[in-house]
Design a protein around this motif. Structure first.
Motif, PDB file in Angstrom:
ATOM      1  N   LEU A 136       0.828  -1.075   0.084  1.00 41.67           N
ATOM      2  CA  LEU A 136       0.040  -0.142   0.104  1.00 41.67           C
ATOM      3  C   LEU A 136       0.811   1.299  -0.051  1.00 41.67           C
ATOM      4  O   LEU A 136       0.529   2.345   0.436  1.00 41.67           O
ATOM      5  CB  LEU A 136      -0.912   0.229   1.293  1.00 41.67           C
ATOM      6  N   ALA A 137       1.836   1.088  -0.558  1.00 38.07           N
ATOM      7  CA  ALA A 137       2.972   2.191  -0.554  1.00 38.07           C
ATOM      8  C   ALA A 137       2.653   3.440  -1.440  1.00 38.07           C
ATOM      9  O   ALA A 137       3.091   4.580  -1.124  1.00 38.07           O
ATOM     10  CB  ALA A 137       4.473   1.686  -0.940  1.00 38.07           C
ATOM     11  N   ALA A 138       1.975   3.239  -2.481  1.00 36.13           N
ATOM     12  CA  ALA A 138       1.242   4.122  -3.414  1.00 36.13           C
ATOM     13  C   ALA A 138       2.424   4.719  -4.161  1.00 36.13           C
ATOM     14  O   ALA A 138       3.414   4.326  -4.732  1.00 36.13           O
ATOM     15  CB  ALA A 138       0.599   5.159  -2.818  1.00 36.13           C
ATOM     16  N   LEU A 139       2.769   6.205  -3.870  1.00 43.51           N
ATOM     17  CA  LEU A 139       3.994   6.812  -4.394  1.00 43.51           C
ATOM     18  C   LEU A 139       4.994   6.985  -3.381  1.00 43.51           C
ATOM     19  O   LEU A 139       5.796   7.909  -3.233  1.00 43.51           O
ATOM     20  CB  LEU A 139       3.688   8.296  -5.183  1.00 43.51           C
ATOM     21  N   ALA A 140       4.941   6.296  -2.150  1.00 39.75           N
ATOM     22  CA  ALA A 140       6.171   6.669  -1.072  1.00 39.75           C
ATOM     23  C   ALA A 140       7.173   5.272  -1.427  1.00 39.75           C
ATOM     24  O   ALA A 140       7.194   4.384  -2.058  1.00 39.75           O
ATOM     25  CB  ALA A 140       5.490   6.130  -0.058  1.00 39.75           C
ATOM     26  N   ARG A 141       8.167   5.846  -0.845  1.00 39.17           N
ATOM     27  CA  ARG A 141       9.452   5.098  -0.793  1.00 39.17           C
ATOM     28  C   ARG A 141       9.534   4.055   0.238  1.00 39.17           C
ATOM     29  O   ARG A 141       8.869   4.280   1.383  1.00 39.17           O
ATOM     30  CB  ARG A 141      10.788   6.199  -0.673  1.00 39.17           C
ATOM     31  N   CYS A 142       9.846   2.913  -0.104  1.00 37.21           N
ATOM     32  CA  CYS A 142       9.998   1.785   1.079  1.00 37.21           C
ATOM     33  C   CYS A 142      11.197   2.131   2.217  1.00 37.21           C
ATOM     34  O   CYS A 142      12.030   2.942   1.976  1.00 37.21           O
ATOM     35  CB  CYS A 142      10.075   0.349   0.423  1.00 37.21           C
ATOM     36  N   HIS A 143      11.070   1.666   3.210  1.00 36.46           N
ATOM     37  CA  HIS A 143      12.005   1.985   4.466  1.00 36.46           C
ATOM     38  C   HIS A 143      13.096   1.253   3.937  1.00 36.46           C
ATOM     39  O   HIS A 143      13.183   0.197   3.700  1.00 36.46           O
ATOM     40  CB  HIS A 143      11.417   1.350   5.492  1.00 36.46           C
TER      41      HIS A 143
END
Lengths: 187, 303
Positions: B198-205
């Motif tokens: 569900l990251a959408a346009l987010a960077r992964c940790h």
């Protein structure tokens, strides 16, 4: 078929072969997630209320209902009896199907009865009905302020707020949709 | 005259709304953000499985100014904010309007943690006291806001754990019905570390790739904002867009053109973080309004 985008308060749909109406409706949706349609549904035959949540993409069968023009005849122990003005067939609505609307029925009144097959399940009254005030406190001397209200009971047993100048024996007009006083009726 | 009376009655809230908007502008100007206006009519939006755009002639009304604002970052702008209308088809409820107002801001050399800090400062700057009283409940703004991971929130409030909720495709339902209403009740809650699906346009940790550097802000059970440490990898972003586009097609939704210009320029975008905040909902909270209808001039039903 209906889709979730057709759901709103008042939408009538079939669930398990019986007509239901959406009594309360709320749309919610996480910003990036799937929409949820929270409904409080009323079974239009039994009156039973229950909650159900639908998700986008679901589809529904619209409730197969029709309206017939009828005349109110009388009340007996089985309920309120109406006659179809075309076929002369009679239909009885139980008291719980009418709710407060029972107070606004006048003999021979023309109404629309909501039919599920052969069965009457609801009623649409004329918007206004005239009923006589049978009980109300007398006008208090000195009470001249406009807009002052007092309770009054009409011939059908219904009690509502009326302006203070309305006296016992007065014929008044009531809005059947809101149950509120509209005006005095000149005779 | 009934319709006019209903409009007249909104005046105190509309006056408060105007003051809030001015304070927001002052806040971002003081922090050296550049206010921008990007086009609201686009050839295509970011493909998202559950957000539907409205068409305008052969183009689309934007569902968020995100893509254009990131293209500005890629062109060298450092700090940007925008207050604009956005459109999302089929969204209408007590907290939803198909045309609503979004506040978005972006900063380079920033991540989702620093955005959380900035959110705290913004809310404190907008509230007249160090708390908000909403529908009889007092929400304390004075201390640090709660930071709760999605997994913790499901453990604490949902009838299923996060892993099971995801496997059974019940994440959104449990989040909406069981988790959200309990978030941000005593103090605002940042719901953080969304599962990478569900990251959408987010960077992964960087150390824990199973979670994304994404948060949502909740106040009094109301979802107020969604934010990311922005993904700057065009290949990964294209893969996610393709997956969302496939999901849209499977659901019978109209296709969106792939935003190729955005994907090309994303390669030049520096590390950045960005956030979208529902301005109407913020005004609801600050003016103790029960529905979104009370804080906007006209709802679609009045037009």
């Amino acid at each position: 078929m209906l889709s979730t985008s057709d759901l709103r308060k008042g939408t009538k749909l079939m669930i398990d072969g019986e007509p239901h109406v959406i009594a309360q409706f709320d749309f919610s949706k996480p910003g990036k997630g799937q929409a949820l349609y929270k409904c409080k549904l009323r079974n239009m035959i039994t009156g039973a209320l229950f909650d159900r949540t639908y998700r986008s993409g679901e589809s529904f069968e619209p409730a197969a209902l029709h309206e017939s023009d009828m005349q109110y005849l009388y009340q007996d122990e089985s309920g309120y009896v109406f006659m179809d003005q075309k076929t002369y067939e009679q239909t009885t609505l139980p008291e719980e199907a009418l709710g407060d609307q029972k107070y606004f029925l006048v003999d021979n009144m023309e109404v629309k009865i909501l039919m599920f097959g052969e069965r009457g399940i609801g009623i649409t009254l004329p918007n206004f009905v005239n009923l006589r005030v049978t009980q109300s406190e007398p006008w208090v001397k000195g009470d001249t302020a406009a807009g002052n209200n007092k309770p009054a009971t009409v011939e059908s047993g219904y009690t509502l707020q009326v302006p203070s100048f309305v006296e016992e024996g007065t014929l008044i007009q009531i809005d059947t949709r809101t149950g509120e006083y509209v005006t005095r009726v000149k005779e | 005259m009934d319709g006019n009376w209903a409009l007249t009655r909104k005046r105190p809230r509309l006056e408060q709304r105007a003051r809030i908007v001015q304070m927001i502008r002052a806040f971002f100007n003081a922090r050296e953000y550049l206010e921008v206006e990007t086009p609201q009519r686009l050839p295509g939006n970011a493909p998202e499985a559950h957000i539907d755009a409205m068409t305008s002639a052969d183009w689309f009304l934007h569902t968020s100014p995100e893509l254009c604002m990131k293209r500005l970052l890629a062109a060298g702008y450092e700090k940007l904010f925008q207050i604009c209308h956005c459109w999302r088809d089929g969204e209408r409820g007590k907290r939803h309007l198909p045309e609503f107002t979004m506040l978005e801001w972006y900063a380079i050399d920033c991540d989702y943690r620093r955005l959380m800090d900035e959110c705290e400062i913004l809310l404190r700057a907008l509230a007249p006291q160090d708390n908000i009283v909403y529908q009889g409940e007092t929400i304390d703004l004075s201390g640090p806001f709660e930071r709760l991971t999605v997994a913790e929130a499901f453990d604490r409030y949902a009838s299923l754990g996060l892993a099971t909720a995801l496997e059974t495709n019940r994440f959104d339902e449990l989040l909406t019905l069981e988790v959200e209403p309990l978030l941000g009740r005593d103090r605002p809650t940042f719901l953080i570390e969304y599962p990478s699906e569900l990251a959408a346009l987010a960077r992964c940790h960087p150390e824990r790739p199973q979670v994304a550097e994404r948060f949502e802000l909740y106040v009094a059970g109301i979802e107020l904002a969604n934010a990311f440490s922005e993904l700057t990898d065009p290949t990964e972003q294209r893969r996610r867009f393709d997956a969302d586009e496939a999901e849209r097609r499977a659901a019978g939704k109209p296709p969106y053109p792939v935003p190729d210009k955005f994907l090309t320029e994303l390669a030049a975008m520096p590390e950045a973080a960005g956030i979208a905040l529902g301005l109407d909902r913020l005004v609801m909270l600050l003016t103790d309004a029960t529905t979104i209808d009370e804080v906007v001039t006209f709802t679609p039903e009045l037009l």
